[in-house]
Design an enzyme around this catalytic site. Structure first.
Site, short mmCIF file in Angstrom:
data_model
loop_
_atom_site.label_atom_id
_atom_site.label_comp_id
_atom_site.label_asym_id
_atom_site.label_seq_id
_atom_site.Cartn_x
_atom_site.Cartn_y
_atom_site.Cartn_z
N ARG A 121 0.82 -1.24 0.00
CA ARG A 121 0.00 0.00 0.00
C ARG A 121 0.84 1.27 0.00
NH1 ARG A 121 -3.34 -2.82 3.96
NH2 ARG A 121 -4.95 -3.90 2.78
N LYS A 143 3.39 11.15 -11.44
CA LYS A 143 2.49 10.36 -12.27
C LYS A 143 3.19 9.02 -12.53
CE LYS A 143 -0.31 13.66 -14.86
NZ LYS A 143 -0.61 14.23 -16.20
N GLU A 185 10.03 18.28 -25.04
CA GLU A 185 9.38 18.59 -23.76
C GLU A 185 10.01 19.83 -23.12
OE1 GLU A 185 6.68 16.95 -22.87
OE2 GLU A 185 6.82 14.89 -23.62
N LYS A 227 8.26 22.69 -13.99
CA LYS A 227 7.38 21.55 -13.68
C LYS A 227 7.08 21.51 -12.18
CE LYS A 227 5.84 17.03 -14.37
NZ LYS A 227 5.75 15.86 -15.20
N GLU A 237 -3.88 17.32 -11.15
CA GLU A 237 -4.49 17.79 -12.40
C GLU A 237 -5.99 18.07 -12.25
OE1 GLU A 237 -2.43 15.87 -15.69
OE2 GLU A 237 -4.18 16.21 -16.95
N ARG A 242 -2.08 21.92 -14.20
CA ARG A 242 -1.17 20.85 -14.62
C ARG A 242 -1.50 20.37 -16.03
NH1 ARG A 242 1.42 15.81 -11.18
NH2 ARG A 242 2.63 15.00 -12.93
N ASN A 246 0.20 19.17 -20.93
CA ASN A 246 -0.18 18.28 -22.03
C ASN A 246 -0.20 19.00 -23.38
OD1 ASN A 246 -0.56 16.15 -20.23
ND2 ASN A 246 -2.65 16.81 -19.78
N HIS A 249 -0.07 17.19 -26.70
CA HIS A 249 -0.19 15.75 -26.45
C HIS A 249 -1.44 15.13 -27.08
CE1 HIS A 249 3.18 16.46 -23.85
NE2 HIS A 249 3.19 15.24 -23.39
N HIS A 253 -0.82 12.31 -29.42
CA HIS A 253 -1.34 10.98 -29.08
C HIS A 253 -1.97 10.32 -30.32
CE1 HIS A 253 -3.25 7.94 -26.52
NE2 HIS A 253 -4.29 8.07 -27.32
N HIS A 267 7.64 9.24 -28.52
CA HIS A 267 6.65 10.10 -27.84
C HIS A 267 7.01 11.59 -27.98
CE1 HIS A 267 3.88 11.56 -24.80
NE2 HIS A 267 4.91 12.13 -24.17
P1 NAD Z 1 12.44 5.06 -22.29
O1 NAD Z 1 12.43 4.93 -20.83
O2 NAD Z 1 11.90 3.93 -23.10
O3 NAD Z 1 13.93 5.37 -22.76
C1 NAD Z 1 14.19 5.50 -24.14
C2 NAD Z 1 15.32 4.57 -24.57
O4 NAD Z 1 16.55 5.11 -24.13
C3 NAD Z 1 15.24 3.17 -23.99
O5 NAD Z 1 15.62 2.25 -24.98
C4 NAD Z 1 16.28 3.19 -22.87
O6 NAD Z 1 16.83 1.92 -22.63
C5 NAD Z 1 17.30 4.12 -23.43
N1 NAD Z 1 18.10 4.85 -22.45
C6 NAD Z 1 17.66 5.46 -21.33
N2 NAD Z 1 18.65 6.15 -20.76
C7 NAD Z 1 19.75 5.95 -21.51
C8 NAD Z 1 21.09 6.41 -21.43
N3 NAD Z 1 21.48 7.29 -20.51
N4 NAD Z 1 21.96 5.98 -22.37
C9 NAD Z 1 21.56 5.12 -23.36
N5 NAD Z 1 20.31 4.70 -23.50
C10 NAD Z 1 19.41 5.10 -22.58
O7 NAD Z 1 11.65 6.36 -22.79
P2 NAD Z 1 11.53 7.86 -22.27
O8 NAD Z 1 11.42 8.68 -23.48
O9 NAD Z 1 12.54 8.19 -21.26
O10 NAD Z 1 10.13 7.84 -21.52
C11 NAD Z 1 8.93 7.56 -22.21
C12 NAD Z 1 7.91 7.10 -21.20
O11 NAD Z 1 7.71 8.14 -20.27
C13 NAD Z 1 6.57 6.79 -21.82
O12 NAD Z 1 6.11 5.56 -21.29
C14 NAD Z 1 5.66 7.93 -21.32
O13 NAD Z 1 4.33 7.52 -21.15
C15 NAD Z 1 6.32 8.26 -20.02
N6 NAD Z 1 6.08 9.63 -19.56
C16 NAD Z 1 5.68 9.80 -18.28
C17 NAD Z 1 5.47 11.06 -17.78
C18 NAD Z 1 5.08 11.23 -16.34
O14 NAD Z 1 4.77 12.36 -15.94
N7 NAD Z 1 5.12 10.18 -15.54
C19 NAD Z 1 5.70 12.19 -18.58
C20 NAD Z 1 6.13 11.99 -19.89
C21 NAD Z 1 6.32 10.70 -20.37
N1 GLY Z 2 3.84 15.05 -18.23
C1 GLY Z 2 2.62 15.60 -17.82
C2 GLY Z 2 2.45 15.70 -16.34
O1 GLY Z 2 3.32 15.32 -15.60
O2 GLY Z 2 1.44 16.14 -15.90
#
Ligand code: NAD
Ligand code: GLY
Length: 366
Positions: A121, A143, A185, A227, A237, A242, A246, A249, A253, A267
């Site tokens: 939990r 998030k 971003e 942020k 949100e 917040r 987006n 987005h 999307h 993305h």
């Molecule tokens: P990811 O985590 O898939 O990383 C992208 C690629 O880079 C992967 O293949 C990873 O192995 C590689 N990588 C990571 N760090 C590295 C490094 N230092 N050197 C070499 N390779 C490296 O993708 P991302 O773009 O970081 O994140 C995308 C995800 O984030 C999506 O699932 C999206 O929904 C989520 N997201 C979440 C929020 C939130 O607020 N929680 C906001 C935006 C996006």
């Molecule tokens: N990336 C959008 C949020 O964190 O709200």
């Protein structure tokens, strides 16, 4: 070294940014490591490129580090990997007072954060983001989520990390395309409410992408501070503040859905194209000057990011793309709120957008 607080009452935490911080991570994380051992979750790629630095730091600090390595990529954010991860964490005897370390991009951060949210939990976790996207966006704000068959990030929770450790030097091993996706971003923060920062991006974006460390540190610090401010104002949100994060987005999307949420369009690339479309649509409605929309599109073009449908490699009809948007989790009573702009740095949430008008615009923009 920069320290940025996220002010959320009892859930407040700090974000620390410094070049080379990963090499002394265990000293910095000492207050969060309750025992003389810690658990880190990472992916296969990050394990080969950056994990060793954390292991050396743990050894020097006398901390036993248990490592869980997951497959790299968006496909890992699923029920199966969540089940495996939570089973592994339980078999390692994770306790509520522990802070699980998420070392990776947004995929590892979102999945580990969600596991921490539901385990016993609610366990603690800390973020060590290793992509630019994760450093400027996903590691901050709490998030957490996995994907389901019905769509992305549909199963999740708000669960704030206890600390975020950002070391820009990890970006040296990040593929250029991933760096660009994260940069979209960064630009977003300027376009939301900070025209001066967009100007800074126009002047420094190419250097940042070419690996200029001081430009990277400046952009990360500025983005994270923005942020942190927005999250402190509207953690879950509810107020609409917040939701500004987006920007681009909803269009993005639809492009990601059309390209199968695959490496065809990352993305952040979809966000760049989506932001360009949001500005072009705002100009078409007379909300902002056409020159603003052109400036945004030109900046993404200069920095090698897609700035519209064809640049994103999408040729679907407006109706098809709007069909994808209708699965968006932001749908409210059959309508979809859109982030539109009255100018650069003047984004607002519009609830009066007619989806058939969006479809017509997308057909024109093709
Ligand atoms: P990811 O985590 O898939 O990383 C992208 C690629 O880079 C992967 O293949 C990873 O192995 C590689 N990588 C990571 N760090 C590295 C490094 N230092 N050197 C070499 N390779 C490296 O993708 P991302 O773009 O970081 O994140 C995308 C995800 O984030 C999506 O699932 C999206 O929904 C989520 N997201 C979440 C929020 C939130 O607020 N929680 C906001 C935006 C996006
Ligand atoms: N990336 C959008 C949020 O964190 O709200």
């Amino acid at each position: 070294m920069t320290i940025i607080p996220v002010a959320l009452g009892s859930r407040s935490y700090d974000i620390q940014i410094a070049d080379g911080l990963l090499d002394r991570a265990m000293d910095v994380l000492a207050p969060y490591i309750a025992r003389d051992r810690a658990i880190v979750v990472t992916d296969e790629t990050v394990a080969t490129r950056q994990l060793g630095r954390l292991q050396v730091s743990a050894q020097a600090a006398g901390v036993e580090l248990h490592t869980i390595v997951l497959p790299a990529g968006e496909g890992t954010k699923n029920w199966h990997q969540l089940e495996k991860l939570t089973d592994q964490l339980l078999s390692l005897g994770v306790e509520r007072g522990d802070h699980i370390i998420a070392l990776g991009g947004g995929v590892i951060g979102d999945l580990t954060g969600f596991a921490a949210a539901v385990l016993k939990r609610g366990c603690g976790f800390v973020q060590i983001p290793t992509t630019l996207l994760a450093q400027v966006d996903s590691s901050v704000g709490g998030k957490t989520a996995i994907n389901s068959k019905a769509g992305k990030n549909l199963i999740g929770a708000f669960h704030q990390p206890g600390f975020v450790l950002i070391d820009p030097s990890v970006l040296d091993s990040l593929p250029t395309r991933e760096l660009g996706a994260g940069y979209a971003e960064v630009v977003k923060y300027g376009l939301i409410d900070d025209a001066e920062f967009f100007k800074w991006c126009e002047a420094n974006g190419s250097d940042l992408l070419a690996g200029d460390r001081s430009a990277q540190i400046a952009a990360i610090g500025h983005s994270v501070a923005a942020k942190a401010r927005i999250v402190a104002e509207d953690e879950t949100e509810r107020s609409g503040r917040r939701a500004l994060l987006n920007l681009g987005h909803t269009f993005g999307h639809a492009l990601e859905a059309e390209t199968g949420f695959s490496d065809t369009l990352l993305h952040g690339e979809a966000v760049a194209a989506g932001i360009s479309l949001a500005f072009a649509y705002s100009a078409r409605r007379g909300l902002c000057d056409a020159a603003d929309a052109e400036r945004v599109a030109a900046h993404f073009e200069t920095t090698g990011l897609p700035n519209g449908l064809s640049a994103a490699g999408v040729s679907a009809s407006g109706d098809t793309l709007v069909g994808h948007m209708q699965h968006d989790k932001k749908m409210e009573g059959g309508t979809l709120p859109f982030l539109l702009a009255r100018g650069i740095g003047q984004t607002y949430l519009a609830r009066d957008v007619d989806l058939s008008d969006i479809a017509a615009f997308l057909d024109e923009a093709a």
